[in-house]
Design a protein around this motif. Structure first.
Motif, mmCIF file in Angstrom:
data_model
loop_
_atom_site.group_PDB
_atom_site.id
_atom_site.type_symbol
_atom_site.label_atom_id
_atom_site.label_comp_id
_atom_site.label_asym_id
_atom_site.label_seq_id
_atom_site.Cartn_x
_atom_site.Cartn_y
_atom_site.Cartn_z
ATOM 1 N N ASN A 15 0.867 -1.183 0.000
ATOM 2 C CA ASN A 15 0.000 0.000 0.000
ATOM 3 C C ASN A 15 0.900 1.228 0.000
ATOM 4 O OD1 ASN A 15 -1.813 2.055 0.488
ATOM 5 N ND2 ASN A 15 -2.157 1.497 2.624
ATOM 6 N N CYS A 25 0.534 4.421 2.449
ATOM 7 C CA CYS A 25 0.921 4.376 3.861
ATOM 8 C C CYS A 25 2.291 3.731 4.046
ATOM 9 C CB CYS A 25 -0.151 3.617 4.632
ATOM 10 S SG CYS A 25 0.120 3.489 6.388
ATOM 11 N N ASP A 31 2.587 0.308 3.880
ATOM 12 C CA ASP A 31 2.348 -1.037 4.420
ATOM 13 C C ASP A 31 2.797 -2.091 3.415
ATOM 14 O OD1 ASP A 31 0.829 0.277 6.466
ATOM 15 O OD2 ASP A 31 -0.874 0.306 5.094
ATOM 16 N N CYS A 73 1.414 -0.095 9.329
ATOM 17 C CA CYS A 73 0.768 0.604 10.439
ATOM 18 C C CYS A 73 -0.087 -0.380 11.251
ATOM 19 C CB CYS A 73 -0.094 1.733 9.894
ATOM 20 S SG CYS A 73 -1.479 1.151 8.924
ATOM 21 N N SER A 107 -3.047 -2.004 9.374
ATOM 22 C CA SER A 107 -2.726 -3.025 8.371
ATOM 23 C C SER A 107 -2.309 -4.336 9.034
ATOM 24 C CB SER A 107 -1.634 -2.526 7.414
ATOM 25 O OG SER A 107 -0.389 -2.387 8.075
ATOM 26 N N ARG A 155 -7.382 5.434 5.447
ATOM 27 C CA ARG A 155 -7.028 4.213 6.182
ATOM 28 C C ARG A 155 -7.688 2.957 5.620
ATOM 29 N NH1 ARG A 155 -2.527 4.356 8.866
ATOM 30 N NH2 ARG A 155 -2.318 6.195 10.156
ATOM 31 N N CYS A 189 -5.332 0.549 4.182
ATOM 32 C CA CYS A 189 -4.537 -0.153 5.195
ATOM 33 C C CYS A 189 -5.283 -1.410 5.640
ATOM 34 C CB CYS A 189 -4.295 0.745 6.403
ATOM 35 S SG CYS A 189 -3.423 2.271 6.003
HETATM 36 ZN ZN ZN Z 1 -1.325 1.694 6.787
#
Ligand code: ZN
Length: 150
Positions: free
Chosen positions: A36, A39, A41, A64, A67, A125, A128
Motif C-alpha cells: 500500500n 501508507c 504497508d 501501520c 494493516s 485508512r 490499510c
Molecule cells: Zn497503513
C-alpha cells in the motif's frame, strides 16, 4: 457506542501488538506480496489449501497498526473456510468500509472483522485495512504479480 468503540480499538491494538499467525509457512501452496504505497504497508500472505479450504495461513511484513491488525484478524477469519466463503467475507468487509458511515453493520456476517467499522470514517485508512485481503486474493488467484491497493 463509546464502549463499543473502545472495545474495537483495544482489539485492534492487541492484534497489532501480538499479531496472530505472524509466521512463514513451511510448505505454502499459495503466496503473494502486497503493498500500500500511500501508507507504506507491506505484507506477504502465504497459505496452504486442502480440499478447497484454507488449512493454514500466515503473514509477514510491516506496516501501520491497522494493516497489521487487519491481517492478523483476517488469518483468524479465513482459516478452515472455502474460497467462496472467503470471497463473501471480503465482500462484506469491503462494503462495511466503503459504505455510508451510518450504515448498520452486519455483525453476524462480519464477526470480529466489525472492529474495523470505525475505519470507514477515515478514507485514507481503508486501504490499510483492505491490503491483506487484496493480497490474499492475489495469492489465491495464483498470479505472480504483487497486489497493490492502487
Ligand atoms: Zn497503513
Amino acid at each position: 457506542m463509546d464502549e463499543l468503540r473502545e472495545l474495537y480499538q483495544a482489539t485492534i491494538l492487541d492484534h497489532n501488538r501480538k499479531p496472530r499467525n505472524f509466521r512463514a509457512l513451511e510448505a505454502p501452496d499459495h503466496s503473494a506480496d502486497g503493498h500500500n504505497p500511500i501508507c507504506g504497508d507491506q505484507l506477504t500472505v502465504q497459505l496452504e489449501l486442502e480440499g478447497g479450504r484454507v488449512k493454514d495461513i500466515g503473514f509477514q511484513g510491516n506496516g501501520c497498526a491497522i494493516s497489521v491488525a487487519s491481517a492478523s484478524l483476517m488469518t483468524e477469519a479465513v482459516v478452515g473456510r472455502s474460497l467462496d466463503e472467503i470471497s463473501g467475507e471480503f465482500d462484506r468487509f469491503h462494503k462495511m468500509l466503503t459504505g455510508p458511515t451510518d450504515a448498520p453493520i452486519d455483525m453476524a456476517g462480519l464477526g470480529k472483522l466489525a472492529v474495523f467499522s470505525g475505519v470507514r470514517e477515515f478514507p485514507i485508512r481503508i486501504k490499510c485495512a483492505t491490503l491483506c485481503w487484496h493480497t490474499l486474493r492475489a495469492a489465491l488467484d495464483g498470479g505472480s504479480k504483487a497486489a497493490t491497493t492502487e
